[in-house]
Motif scaffolding. Structure first.
Motif, PDB file in Angstrom:
ATOM      1  N   HIS A  50      46.817  39.068  46.846  1.00  0.00           N
ATOM      2  CA  HIS A  50      48.059  39.610  46.280  1.00  0.00           C
ATOM      3  C   HIS A  50      49.115  38.523  46.391  1.00  0.00           C
ATOM      4  O   HIS A  50      49.040  37.662  47.271  1.00  0.00           O
ATOM      5  CB  HIS A  50      48.520  40.854  47.039  1.00  0.00           C
ATOM      6  CG  HIS A  50      47.621  42.041  46.833  1.00  0.00           C
ATOM      7  ND1 HIS A  50      47.722  42.880  45.745  1.00  0.00           N
ATOM      8  CD2 HIS A  50      46.612  42.537  47.583  1.00  0.00           C
ATOM      9  CE1 HIS A  50      46.810  43.822  45.829  1.00  0.00           C
ATOM     10  NE2 HIS A  50      46.111  43.631  46.929  1.00  0.00           N
ATOM     11  N   MET A  83      41.617  37.528  42.062  1.00  0.00           N
ATOM     12  CA  MET A  83      42.094  38.048  40.774  1.00  0.00           C
ATOM     13  C   MET A  83      41.905  36.949  39.723  1.00  0.00           C
ATOM     14  O   MET A  83      42.709  36.031  39.596  1.00  0.00           O
ATOM     15  CB  MET A  83      43.551  38.469  40.882  1.00  0.00           C
ATOM     16  CG  MET A  83      43.798  39.582  41.894  1.00  0.00           C
ATOM     17  SD  MET A  83      42.955  41.139  41.463  1.00  0.00           S
ATOM     18  CE  MET A  83      41.626  41.176  42.661  1.00  0.00           C
ATOM     19  N   ASN A  86      44.227  34.800  37.388  1.00  0.00           N
ATOM     20  CA  ASN A  86      45.162  33.846  37.996  1.00  0.00           C
ATOM     21  C   ASN A  86      44.570  32.452  38.163  1.00  0.00           C
ATOM     22  O   ASN A  86      45.290  31.531  38.554  1.00  0.00           O
ATOM     23  CB  ASN A  86      45.595  34.339  39.388  1.00  0.00           C
ATOM     24  CG  ASN A  86      46.318  35.669  39.354  1.00  0.00           C
ATOM     25  OD1 ASN A  86      46.879  36.038  38.337  1.00  0.00           O
ATOM     26  ND2 ASN A  86      46.297  36.390  40.466  1.00  0.00           N
ATOM     27  N   GLY A 112      38.291  40.482  40.483  1.00  0.00           N
ATOM     28  CA  GLY A 112      39.059  41.510  39.799  1.00  0.00           C
ATOM     29  C   GLY A 112      39.695  40.947  38.548  1.00  0.00           C
ATOM     30  O   GLY A 112      39.886  39.735  38.431  1.00  0.00           O
ATOM     31  N   ARG A 113      40.054  41.818  37.600  1.00  0.00           N
ATOM     32  CA  ARG A 113      40.611  41.333  36.335  1.00  0.00           C
ATOM     33  C   ARG A 113      42.104  41.604  36.204  1.00  0.00           C
ATOM     34  O   ARG A 113      42.701  41.292  35.170  1.00  0.00           O
ATOM     35  CB  ARG A 113      39.858  41.930  35.151  1.00  0.00           C
ATOM     36  CG  ARG A 113      40.113  43.385  34.881  1.00  0.00           C
ATOM     37  CD  ARG A 113      39.261  43.886  33.717  1.00  0.00           C
ATOM     38  NE  ARG A 113      39.648  45.245  33.330  1.00  0.00           N
ATOM     39  CZ  ARG A 113      40.288  45.539  32.211  1.00  0.00           C
ATOM     40  NH1 ARG A 113      40.611  44.595  31.354  1.00  0.00           N
ATOM     41  NH2 ARG A 113      40.623  46.796  31.944  1.00  0.00           N
ATOM     42  N   ALA A 114      42.729  42.172  37.223  1.00  0.00           N
ATOM     43  CA  ALA A 114      44.184  42.356  37.222  1.00  0.00           C
ATOM     44  C   ALA A 114      44.826  41.171  37.939  1.00  0.00           C
ATOM     45  O   ALA A 114      44.170  40.479  38.711  1.00  0.00           O
ATOM     46  CB  ALA A 114      44.537  43.668  37.906  1.00  0.00           C
ATOM     47  N   GLY A 116      47.176  41.276  40.297  1.00  0.00           N
ATOM     48  CA  GLY A 116      47.503  41.536  41.697  1.00  0.00           C
ATOM     49  C   GLY A 116      48.935  41.199  42.039  1.00  0.00           C
ATOM     50  O   GLY A 116      49.238  40.884  43.192  1.00  0.00           O
ATOM     51  N   GLU A 133      43.238  39.472  30.043  1.00  0.00           N
ATOM     52  CA  GLU A 133      42.150  40.248  30.651  1.00  0.00           C
ATOM     53  C   GLU A 133      40.925  40.273  29.738  1.00  0.00           C
ATOM     54  O   GLU A 133      39.803  40.460  30.198  1.00  0.00           O
ATOM     55  CB  GLU A 133      42.636  41.669  30.954  1.00  0.00           C
ATOM     56  CG  GLU A 133      43.642  41.717  32.097  1.00  0.00           C
ATOM     57  CD  GLU A 133      44.072  43.126  32.458  1.00  0.00           C
ATOM     58  OE1 GLU A 133      43.673  44.060  31.749  1.00  0.00           O
ATOM     59  OE2 GLU A 133      44.801  43.285  33.453  1.00  0.00           O
TER      60      GLU A 133
END
Length: 333
Positions: A50, A83, A86, A112-114, A116, A133
């Protein structure tokens, strides 16, 4: 149907920053927790990426993982997750390829594909890059190839990274990653520790569409579960008020630093905020060992997952360590 003894227990750490402590304290406590759960024979210890959040100190995930790997012996380590929008896939492959080369057979890469983070920070992370994404599936395939033996005439090779075969997981809180994990034959971890709404639907979609691969013969599912386990239900509910305050501050866009527990949360949140907190924390297991054992058994009956990955936002660091000791006692009782 599996029993609690058959379910693997793991930890997802966000390196929470306490209101009264330094970031350095949080990073060293993350190591202390990793060493503690290693002694308790937890399966894996993951860190979440994050950014621009004052209450979460695990932003440089691969760097912190290297520190923890150097001071632990055998517990699996990894990201829950990196993520991917990024980062350039090659950079991720080189980072985790390096970790896997230094500490063989100990690392997982959860993706992950977000982003964060918030949109402004996202742009700062992606300076000059036009990632979306929609590119996530292609980026995952690129990373998978970097971890294999290079193909003939492959122009870009991850060094370190090639031939490390780091296990890749897909993470998600919606149906997109469930479908992609099924198509690629990868293990899948659902982010039910903060977004449980589509849990059942995503798991079913993943299982129904799973295609066996070189990575997995059959579906493998883990799910995130927030926990506050204490000697009594009353004490656990009291300790859980730190989590309550943290989620409320997240909803409001305020500081995410962990606050001490309070005797009552009455009047802290509006009706709408209370509903949002309940939705966020719907899978949380809060109570004594007996109470949480019943709750975890119900989750197994409903979802039949292979692994629980637990989070914990207890303010007192010793009681936070105790939470994971009590969870392992539940598993073996």
């Amino acid at each position: 149907m599996k029993s609690l003894q058959e379910i693997k227990f793991s930890v997802l750490e966000l390196a929470p920053v306490r209101e009264d402590k330094s970031i350095e304290f949080s990073l060293h406590h993350a190591l202390e927790l990793a060493q503690h759960v290693e002694q308790l024979n937890y399966e894996r210890f993951w860190l979440a990426e994050h950014h621009n959040m004052d209450g979460i100190a695990s932003s440089a995930t691969a760097v912190l993982l290297g520190f923890i790997a150097a001071h632990t012996q055998h517990i699996r380590l990894g990201s829950g997750g990196i993520m991917l929008p990024n980062h350039a896939p090659l950079v991720v492959a080189e980072q985790f390829g390096t970790l896997a080369t230094l500490y063989p057979n100990r690392f997982d890469l959860g993706l992950g594909r977000a982003p964060g983070t918030d949109p402004l920070t996202m742009r700062a992370l992606r300076r000059g890059r036009q990632e979306t994404e929609d590119q996530f599936p292609q980026d995952v395939l690129e990373i998978l190839q970097y971890f294999k033996a290079p193909q003939p005439n492959q122009k870009i090779i991850a060094t370190p990274g090639q031939n490390t075969h780091v296990p890749v997981w897909l993470l998600g809180s919606s149906l997109f990653s469930a479908q992609l994990a099924a198509k690629l034959g990868l293990p899948y971890s659902f982010a039910s520790h903060f977004a449980p709404r589509m849990l059942g639907q995503a798991i079913q979609l993943y299982r129904d569409n799973f295609q066996a691969s070189e990575y997995l013969d059959q579906p493998y599912v883990s799910m995130g579960i927030p926990t506050v386990v204490a000697s009594t239900d009353e004490e656990a509910q009291y300790l859980a008020t730190s989590s309550y305050q943290r989620i409320l501050n997240l909803i409001r866009g305020d500081s995410l630093k962990l606050k001490p527990p309070v005797k009552s949360t009455e009047g802290l949140a509006s009706s709408a905020e209370q509903i949002a907190i309940q939705n966020f924390y719907a899978m949380a297991q809060i109570g004594s060992k007996d109470t949480v054992q019943v709750g975890l058994s119900k989750i197994i009956q409903q979802y039949d997952v292979d692994e629980f990955i637990f989070t914990c936002d207890i303010y007192d660091t010793q009681k936070r360590l105790d939470n994971f000791s009590l969870l392992m006692e539940i598993k073996h009782s």
